[in-house]
Write a protein that holds these residues in place. Structure first.
Motif, PDB file in Angstrom:
ATOM      1  N   LYS A  28      39.097  62.650 -20.098  1.00  0.00           N
ATOM      2  CA  LYS A  28      39.167  63.815 -20.968  1.00  0.00           C
ATOM      3  C   LYS A  28      38.230  64.955 -20.550  1.00  0.00           C
ATOM      4  O   LYS A  28      38.720  65.988 -20.728  1.00  0.00           O
ATOM      5  CB  LYS A  28      38.766  63.242 -22.299  1.00  0.00           C
ATOM      6  N   THR A  29      37.046  64.415 -19.895  1.00  0.00           N
ATOM      7  CA  THR A  29      36.071  65.424 -19.463  1.00  0.00           C
ATOM      8  C   THR A  29      36.585  66.221 -18.387  1.00  0.00           C
ATOM      9  O   THR A  29      36.425  67.315 -18.437  1.00  0.00           O
ATOM     10  CB  THR A  29      34.584  64.687 -19.358  1.00  0.00           C
ATOM     11  N   TYR A  30      37.049  65.296 -17.486  1.00  0.00           N
ATOM     12  CA  TYR A  30      37.587  65.919 -16.139  1.00  0.00           C
ATOM     13  C   TYR A  30      38.866  66.902 -16.482  1.00  0.00           C
ATOM     14  O   TYR A  30      39.002  67.893 -15.879  1.00  0.00           O
ATOM     15  CB  TYR A  30      37.954  64.998 -15.263  1.00  0.00           C
ATOM     16  N   LYS A  50      39.402  68.313 -19.167  1.00  0.00           N
ATOM     17  CA  LYS A  50      38.924  69.687 -19.744  1.00  0.00           C
ATOM     18  C   LYS A  50      38.385  70.906 -18.927  1.00  0.00           C
ATOM     19  O   LYS A  50      38.736  71.864 -18.766  1.00  0.00           O
ATOM     20  CB  LYS A  50      37.957  69.488 -20.812  1.00  0.00           C
ATOM     21  N   LYS A  51      37.727  70.309 -17.706  1.00  0.00           N
ATOM     22  CA  LYS A  51      37.120  70.908 -16.617  1.00  0.00           C
ATOM     23  C   LYS A  51      38.130  71.671 -16.071  1.00  0.00           C
ATOM     24  O   LYS A  51      38.137  72.797 -15.503  1.00  0.00           O
ATOM     25  CB  LYS A  51      36.145  70.165 -15.870  1.00  0.00           C
ATOM     26  N   PHE A  52      39.096  70.628 -15.588  1.00  0.00           N
ATOM     27  CA  PHE A  52      40.113  71.430 -14.812  1.00  0.00           C
ATOM     28  C   PHE A  52      40.968  72.362 -15.600  1.00  0.00           C
ATOM     29  O   PHE A  52      41.562  73.504 -14.900  1.00  0.00           O
ATOM     30  CB  PHE A  52      41.007  70.224 -14.506  1.00  0.00           C
ATOM     31  N   LEU A  53      41.295  72.243 -17.010  1.00  0.00           N
ATOM     32  CA  LEU A  53      42.170  73.164 -17.626  1.00  0.00           C
ATOM     33  C   LEU A  53      41.159  74.493 -17.609  1.00  0.00           C
ATOM     34  O   LEU A  53      41.611  75.821 -17.481  1.00  0.00           O
ATOM     35  CB  LEU A  53      42.498  72.707 -18.681  1.00  0.00           C
ATOM     36  N   LYS A  54      39.812  74.254 -17.835  1.00  0.00           N
ATOM     37  CA  LYS A  54      39.176  75.626 -17.963  1.00  0.00           C
ATOM     38  C   LYS A  54      39.157  76.273 -16.590  1.00  0.00           C
ATOM     39  O   LYS A  54      39.089  77.733 -16.540  1.00  0.00           O
ATOM     40  CB  LYS A  54      37.732  75.222 -18.247  1.00  0.00           C
ATOM     41  N   LYS A  55      39.054  75.380 -15.310  1.00  0.00           N
ATOM     42  CA  LYS A  55      39.090  76.280 -14.044  1.00  0.00           C
ATOM     43  C   LYS A  55      40.492  76.825 -13.883  1.00  0.00           C
ATOM     44  O   LYS A  55      40.497  77.834 -13.205  1.00  0.00           O
ATOM     45  CB  LYS A  55      38.592  74.997 -13.039  1.00  0.00           C
ATOM     46  N   LYS A  56      41.414  76.294 -14.232  1.00  0.00           N
ATOM     47  CA  LYS A  56      42.826  76.683 -14.248  1.00  0.00           C
ATOM     48  C   LYS A  56      43.063  77.997 -14.669  1.00  0.00           C
ATOM     49  O   LYS A  56      43.756  79.016 -14.425  1.00  0.00           O
ATOM     50  CB  LYS A  56      43.804  75.539 -14.644  1.00  0.00           C
ATOM     51  N   ILE A  57      42.502  78.105 -15.958  1.00  0.00           N
ATOM     52  CA  ILE A  57      42.658  79.306 -16.810  1.00  0.00           C
ATOM     53  C   ILE A  57      41.378  80.565 -16.532  1.00  0.00           C
ATOM     54  O   ILE A  57      41.643  81.457 -17.470  1.00  0.00           O
ATOM     55  CB  ILE A  57      42.841  79.197 -18.234  1.00  0.00           C
ATOM     56  N   GLY A  58      40.663  80.112 -15.725  1.00  0.00           N
ATOM     57  CA  GLY A  58      39.617  81.076 -15.328  1.00  0.00           C
ATOM     58  C   GLY A  58      38.452  81.240 -16.397  1.00  0.00           C
ATOM     59  O   GLY A  58      37.780  82.213 -16.442  1.00  0.00           O
ATOM     60  N   LEU A  59      38.149  80.237 -17.149  1.00  0.00           N
ATOM     61  CA  LEU A  59      37.084  79.962 -18.245  1.00  0.00           C
ATOM     62  C   LEU A  59      35.783  79.648 -17.353  1.00  0.00           C
ATOM     63  O   LEU A  59      35.766  78.886 -16.608  1.00  0.00           O
ATOM     64  CB  LEU A  59      37.507  79.294 -19.236  1.00  0.00           C
TER      65      LEU A  59
END
Length: 251
Positions: free
Chosen positions: A238-240, A242-251
């Motif tokens: 879940k943590t990885y 969330k980090k991947f999705l944030k990186k993907k959308i540029g947050l």
């Protein structure tokens, strides 16, 4: 500023007020956060920590003013509960809450004794050859078991929130910090294992902790290992993610 002081420190009320009034000018930074910060300073001759909780936004200010205890109050109350139940934590000295003329929460402060500790669980995670690693993990499992038996569900049970003091060559004391997120309830074995998930345990650590906890709770070792391993894997995924999705959308 209303102040709530442990009876042992009533005579030092003025000195405590002075520590808070000079928070940003005196002492040494331990944590300098965007909202919450911690400083080390001296209350007369005693080394103490002052945790600063910045004024919340309007909605949270209303909630904390009228419907829910402030973080400073919870930290103080929870520390007293832990000590009453033989769970170690830095001794709670006082908390101070600022309110405006409408009774809304402003800044608040929590003051506790400073613990001179040797390390945290984080060091064990990153160093498989850490001295007495297995024994420390087993003692940590016993500490957490006693916490659960006292109906304490520490929601921030993570690697940096347990300070470890080496008492002698083979024995260690464990102190909980960052206390304002807790529940007090009877914990099922699922909830007990779930409480370890933020520790970022390796498979080896899972086995050591689960085996010791099973011994103390009279549970099946293999079943407890499976539950704890699953909880750990789910949390890491879940943590990885969330980090991947944030990186993907540029947050």
């Amino acid at each position: 500023m209303p102040i709530f002081i442990n009876n042992n420190y009533k005579s030092q009320e003025n000195a405590i007020h002075q520590l808070v009034n000079n928070f940003f000018d005196d002492g040494e930074w331990i944590v300098k956060g965007s909202r919450n910060s911690i400083k080390s300073n001296f209350l007369n001759n005693e080394n103490v920590n002052i945790k600063f909780f910045q004024k919340p936004g309007l909605l949270k200010s209303i909630i904390y003013s009228f419907f829910r205890a402030t973080k400073a109050k919870r930290s103080f109350d929870y520390a007293n509960y832990l000590i009453e139940n033989n769970i170690k934590t830095p001794f709670p000295i006082a908390y101070i809450v600022e309110k405006n003329s409408f009774g809304l929460l402003g800044n608040s402060y929590y003051i506790s004794q400073q613990i001179e500790y040797d390390f945290t669980i984080r060091e064990l995670i990153h160093n498989p050859s850490f001295e007495n690693r297995q024994s420390i993990l087993e003692q940590f499992a016993s500490f957490t078991f006693n916490m659960h038996e006292a109906k304490i569900n520490f929601l921030d049970h993570s690697p940096g929130n347990t300070l470890i003091v080496k008492r002698d060559k083979i024995n260690y004391d464990f102190y909980l910090i960052d206390l304002n997120r807790m529940k007090f309830e009877n914990l099922s074995i699922q909830k007990r294992m779930d409480n370890f998930k933020k520790m970022w345990l390796s498979k080896t650590m899972v086995k050591i902790i689960a085996n010791k906890y099973a011994e103390l709770s009279e549970q099946n070792k293999s079943e407890l290992q499976q539950i704890l391993l699953l909880k750990t894997k789910q949390f890491k995924y879940k943590t990885y993610r969330k980090k991947f999705l944030k990186k993907k959308i540029g947050l």
